[in-house]
Write an enzyme that holds these catalytic residues in place. Structure first.
Site, short mmCIF file in Angstrom:
data_model
loop_
_atom_site.label_atom_id
_atom_site.label_comp_id
_atom_site.label_asym_id
_atom_site.label_seq_id
_atom_site.Cartn_x
_atom_site.Cartn_y
_atom_site.Cartn_z
N ARG A 193 -3.45 -4.78 7.63
CA ARG A 193 -4.50 -3.86 8.11
C ARG A 193 -5.63 -4.64 8.78
O ARG A 193 -6.12 -4.26 9.85
CB ARG A 193 -5.08 -3.07 6.94
CG ARG A 193 -4.19 -1.96 6.42
CD ARG A 193 -4.87 -1.21 5.30
NE ARG A 193 -4.91 -1.95 4.05
CZ ARG A 193 -5.86 -1.83 3.13
NH1 ARG A 193 -6.90 -1.04 3.35
NH2 ARG A 193 -5.80 -2.52 2.00
N TYR A 249 7.04 -8.49 8.08
CA TYR A 249 6.77 -7.05 8.26
C TYR A 249 7.10 -6.59 9.67
O TYR A 249 7.03 -7.38 10.62
CB TYR A 249 5.28 -6.75 8.02
CG TYR A 249 4.77 -7.07 6.64
CD1 TYR A 249 4.81 -6.13 5.61
CD2 TYR A 249 4.23 -8.33 6.35
CE1 TYR A 249 4.33 -6.44 4.35
CE2 TYR A 249 3.75 -8.64 5.09
CZ TYR A 249 3.81 -7.69 4.10
OH TYR A 249 3.34 -7.99 2.85
N ASP A 257 -6.57 1.65 8.28
CA ASP A 257 -5.28 2.27 8.56
C ASP A 257 -5.49 3.72 8.95
O ASP A 257 -6.60 4.26 8.85
CB ASP A 257 -4.30 2.13 7.38
CG ASP A 257 -4.79 2.82 6.12
OD1 ASP A 257 -5.39 3.90 6.21
OD2 ASP A 257 -4.56 2.28 5.02
N ASP A 278 0.83 -1.19 0.00
CA ASP A 278 0.00 0.00 0.00
C ASP A 278 0.87 1.25 0.00
O ASP A 278 2.04 1.21 0.44
CB ASP A 278 -0.90 0.02 1.24
CG ASP A 278 -1.99 -1.04 1.17
OD1 ASP A 278 -2.34 -1.45 0.06
OD2 ASP A 278 -2.50 -1.43 2.25
#
Length: 312
Positions: free
Chosen positions: A173, A68, A82, A40
């Site tokens: 998310r 991540y 988010d 994103d």
């Protein structure tokens, strides 16, 4: 002569993955390029980009697990899940560190996850984010994903930082939103950095933030991996030039054509690289028979099925 290969980009915040690919195409002056897993605009970090013939590798690389570093904000829920979305609710946060760690650990393993309403997942041929922007938000059905591991890094309420390793198709998310719901206070993604995508990690990544295009081109070309190097986890099998040419013209390897050659120990269904003696990738193939059964196969019997061929 245009080069083919893979470069690992350190994607900056604010750019789409598509924007990064277009920038790399321009810098390297290549006709084709593609990435191996969308990040994103909010996210940063490891984004492998394939150029020219390497674009044929994208389906094989996209399946790899991802890692991540996640910053989650507790007490805030938004429509996009988010921090950049419209705030739907804000709540006080009064949770213990032990409870946060317990809930995070509860998401490890095979889980069902619902994609965000603002995502590229398709519903009736149209991306979910398009339905949402048209005022017709759609809840897609949950999908199976795998969380290989979660490690809590730090807590400075309302923010929580953790590391996660997960399968392709996992939405971090959604993970943050689900964690917040289970904690009873809600949560959204505040920041995200991909630290690893398959075999590609942060030390391999090249920044596009500074330098003129000639400098960036030299940097990217210096760090570019060959097609064979881009698949380090696969066993390889060396073919002579004559057979390489036949493979590129559509020949499927038979027991007869591979007689006397030592094939790595593989099971039926495994994927193998076929390379030349100077390590140039000729093709990717899937084993039809195991290596052990190859010796007893009839001469015209195919031993492997070619999946992709690559130009010299």
């Amino acid at each position: 002569m245009q080069r083919s290969g893979l470069v690992v980009i350190d994607k900056p915040a604010g750019m789409t993955s598509h924007d990064v690919v277009q920038r790399v195409k321009k810098i390297l002056c290549v006709k084709k390029a593609g990435h191996t897993g969308t990040l994103d605009p909010l996210a940063t970090g490891v984004l492998p980009v394939c150029a020219n013939e390497a674009t044929k590798l994208v389906p094989f690389l996209a399946e790899e697990r991802k890692e991540y570093r996640v910053t989650m904000r507790l007490g805030v829920t938004t429509d996009t899940l988010d921090i950049e979305g419209t705030v739907l609710a804000q709540r006080d946060v009064a949770v213990e560190a032990s409870e946060i760690e317990r809930v995070l650990k509860g998401f490890t393993g095979n889980i069902e996850q619902r994609p965000p309403r603002y995502s590229a997942v398709k519903h009736r041929g149209r991306a979910l984010y398009r339905w949402a922007r048209a005022g017709q938000p759609v809840d897609a059905p949950p999908r199976p994903v795998k969380i290989h591991g979660i490690a809590l890094e730090s807590i400075e309420l309302p923010d929580v930082v953790f590391q996660v390793a997960c399968s392709r198709g996992t939405y971090v998310r959604s993970l943050c939103s689900d964690v917040g719901e289970r904690l009873g206070c809600g949560a959204c993604l505040l920041a995200l950095r991909r630290t690893k995508s398959g075999p590609f990690d942060e030390p391999m990544a090249v920044s596009l933030d500074d330098g003129e295009e000639t400098v960036l081109r030299e940097r990217l070309e210096r760090k570019m991996l060959t097609l064979s190097e881009a698949l380090p986890g696969l066993d390889h099998f060396v073919v002579e030039n004559g057979l390489a040419d036949r493979l590129r013209r559509g020949f499927q390897p038979t027991a007869e054509s591979l007689a006397g050659k030592e094939i790595p120990s593989l099971a039926a269904g495994d994927v193998i690289k076929l390379i030349t003696c100077d390590f140039k990738l000729v093709a990717l193939a899937r084993m039809i028979r195991s290596s052990g059964a190859a010796a007893s196969a009839p001469g015209k019997e195919p031993l492997m099925r070619i999946l992709r061929v690559f130009n010299a």
